[in-house]
Design a protein around this motif. Structure first.
Motif, PDB file in Angstrom:
ATOM      1  N   ALA A  99      -2.817   6.928   0.905  1.00  0.00           N
ATOM      2  CA  ALA A  99      -1.700   7.425   1.439  1.00  0.00           C
ATOM      3  C   ALA A  99      -1.839   7.249   2.848  1.00  0.00           C
ATOM      4  O   ALA A  99      -2.892   7.313   3.611  1.00  0.00           O
ATOM      5  N   VAL A 100      -0.777   6.805   3.498  1.00  0.00           N
ATOM      6  CA  VAL A 100      -0.558   6.190   4.846  1.00  0.00           C
ATOM      7  C   VAL A 100       0.687   6.593   5.610  1.00  0.00           C
ATOM      8  O   VAL A 100       1.651   6.640   4.936  1.00  0.00           O
ATOM      9  N   SER A 101       0.685   6.721   6.788  1.00  0.00           N
ATOM     10  CA  SER A 101       1.844   6.809   7.702  1.00  0.00           C
ATOM     11  C   SER A 101       1.811   5.981   8.599  1.00  0.00           C
ATOM     12  O   SER A 101       0.993   5.763   9.494  1.00  0.00           O
ATOM     13  N   LEU A 102       3.149   5.143   8.904  1.00  0.00           N
ATOM     14  CA  LEU A 102       3.161   4.028   9.758  1.00  0.00           C
ATOM     15  C   LEU A 102       4.255   4.229  10.626  1.00  0.00           C
ATOM     16  O   LEU A 102       5.326   4.760  10.498  1.00  0.00           O
TER      17      LEU A 102
ATOM     18  N   THR B  32      -1.887  -2.434   5.054  1.00  0.00           N
ATOM     19  CA  THR B  32      -1.666  -1.284   4.090  1.00  0.00           C
ATOM     20  C   THR B  32      -1.066  -2.355   2.922  1.00  0.00           C
ATOM     21  O   THR B  32      -1.586  -1.978   1.553  1.00  0.00           O
ATOM     22  N   ALA B  33      -0.313  -3.541   3.068  1.00  0.00           N
ATOM     23  CA  ALA B  33       0.126  -4.093   1.763  1.00  0.00           C
ATOM     24  C   ALA B  33      -0.969  -4.891   1.273  1.00  0.00           C
ATOM     25  O   ALA B  33      -1.229  -4.967  -0.071  1.00  0.00           O
TER      26      ALA B  33
ATOM     27  N   LEU C 299       5.054  -5.737  -0.522  1.00  0.00           N
ATOM     28  CA  LEU C 299       4.488  -5.158  -1.565  1.00  0.00           C
ATOM     29  C   LEU C 299       4.689  -5.524  -3.120  1.00  0.00           C
ATOM     30  O   LEU C 299       4.360  -5.496  -4.057  1.00  0.00           O
ATOM     31  N   ASP C 300       5.574  -6.850  -2.950  1.00  0.00           N
ATOM     32  CA  ASP C 300       6.042  -7.678  -4.239  1.00  0.00           C
ATOM     33  C   ASP C 300       6.752  -6.672  -5.178  1.00  0.00           C
ATOM     34  O   ASP C 300       6.348  -6.740  -6.280  1.00  0.00           O
ATOM     35  N   VAL C 301       7.548  -5.884  -4.604  1.00  0.00           N
ATOM     36  CA  VAL C 301       8.349  -4.945  -5.491  1.00  0.00           C
ATOM     37  C   VAL C 301       9.871  -5.360  -5.443  1.00  0.00           C
ATOM     38  O   VAL C 301      10.378  -5.655  -4.667  1.00  0.00           O
TER      39      VAL C 301
END
Length: 298
Positions: free
Chosen positions: A154-157, A193-194, A283-285
């Motif tokens: 879990a991260v917040s940017l 993050t990615a 994220l390659d989504v």
């Protein structure tokens, strides 16, 4: 039991009232939203001006009146990044408490990421497998990944749509050079993050849980909110990418005339689309499922 969640954000104070029954998903009963427009009154030194504090107090008062009319048993008030990160945060919270009779709590960015992930996980169920949640707010973006109730990551940017609009755009509509600068900053901020998320493996379900994604989904033809929380809404990376130059060519006033774009968020929807575009690309989504709203947190 009737519960109310009050989300006091950079654009608006939103009260979502739900009927909560053990063993069942929370069912929306009523929602009210009042503009706060904190981004317009946030100084360079990150102090919120008096007019912004007064708008917040008026907005909270209106939502509390609605909670009383709808016989809410318990209300959970929270402020998000705009107030949480303000230098005069305690002054703002003191004023809300004095004028409105309740003191909102605030979450860290990491807590916000974890809580949103937990709510999404409960909403979609255990059978979803590995779940990735993305939430673009006004001041920050939260990302969480996991397969159980507690996320593995879990991260917040600092990639909120309002924050980036104030930091990179000084004319409306912005020139191409400012858009390129924003894209470069988003990519650089996302890189670590990615890389970690790519290493973790492909998720079985990717969910987007913010107003930015909801408005982008409406732009691309998703069913409106009035159709209810159980209608499936999706948004593709291809559609987001195609909308960025179209939004960039319009002023905020003209964006506000588009389907699903509210006047209070029209000035920042371009930045939100850029963040969404760069995030899904990093994220390659290819596609996300757009949650009906943050009411799933209740």
């Amino acid at each position: 039991m009737r519960l109310g969640v009050l989300d006091i954000g950079s654009n608006s104070a939103q009260l979502q009232i739900v009927e909560a029954t053990a063993g069942a998903p929370p069912l929306p009963v009523y929602a009210v939203k009042t503009a706060t427009l904190l981004g317009e009154s946030l100084r360079d030194d990150r102090f919120l001006e008096d007019d912004a504090i007064e708008r917040v107090c008026r907005a909270v008062t209106r939502t509390l009146d609605a909670a009383h009319r709808h016989e809410v048993d318990q209300i959970y008030p929270f402020v998000t990044a705009a107030i949480r990160d303000a230098e005069n945060r305690e002054t703002v919270l003191d004023r809300i408490e004095t004028e409105c009779g309740l003191r909102p709590q605030y979450l860290t960015g990491l807590q916000e990421a974890r809580l949103t992930y937990l709510a999404v996980h409960r909403w979609y169920g255990w059978c979803t497998g590995r779940l990735l949640d993305i939430d673009i707010g006004g001041g920050s973006m939260e990302i969480a990944l996991g397969r159980d109730a507690v996320p593995e990551l879990a991260v917040s940017l600092p990639l909120g749509a309002g924050r980036l609009t104030r930091s990179f755009f000084d004319v409306d509509p912005p020139p191409r050079v400012q858009i390129k600068q924003m894209r470069r900053y988003v990519r650089e901020t996302l890189r670590e993050t990615a890389d970690r998320l790519q290493w973790e493996g492909e998720p079985q379900l990717v969910v987007a849980t913010s107003k930015t994604f909801k408005q982008l989904a409406r732009l691309t033809g998703a069913p409106p909110q009035r159709k209810g929380p159980f209608v499936r809404r999706t948004l593709s990376r291809k559609d987001i990418h195609s909308w960025v130059p179209r939004l960039a060519a319009l002023s905020a006033d003209r964006r506000a005339a588009l389907r699903g774009v509210s006047p209070s968020r029209a000035y920042q929807i371009l930045a939100g689309a850029i963040v969404a575009d760069e995030t899904l690309s990093a994220l390659d989504v290819d596609e996300v499922v757009v949650s009906h709203g943050r009411c799933v947190r209740a």
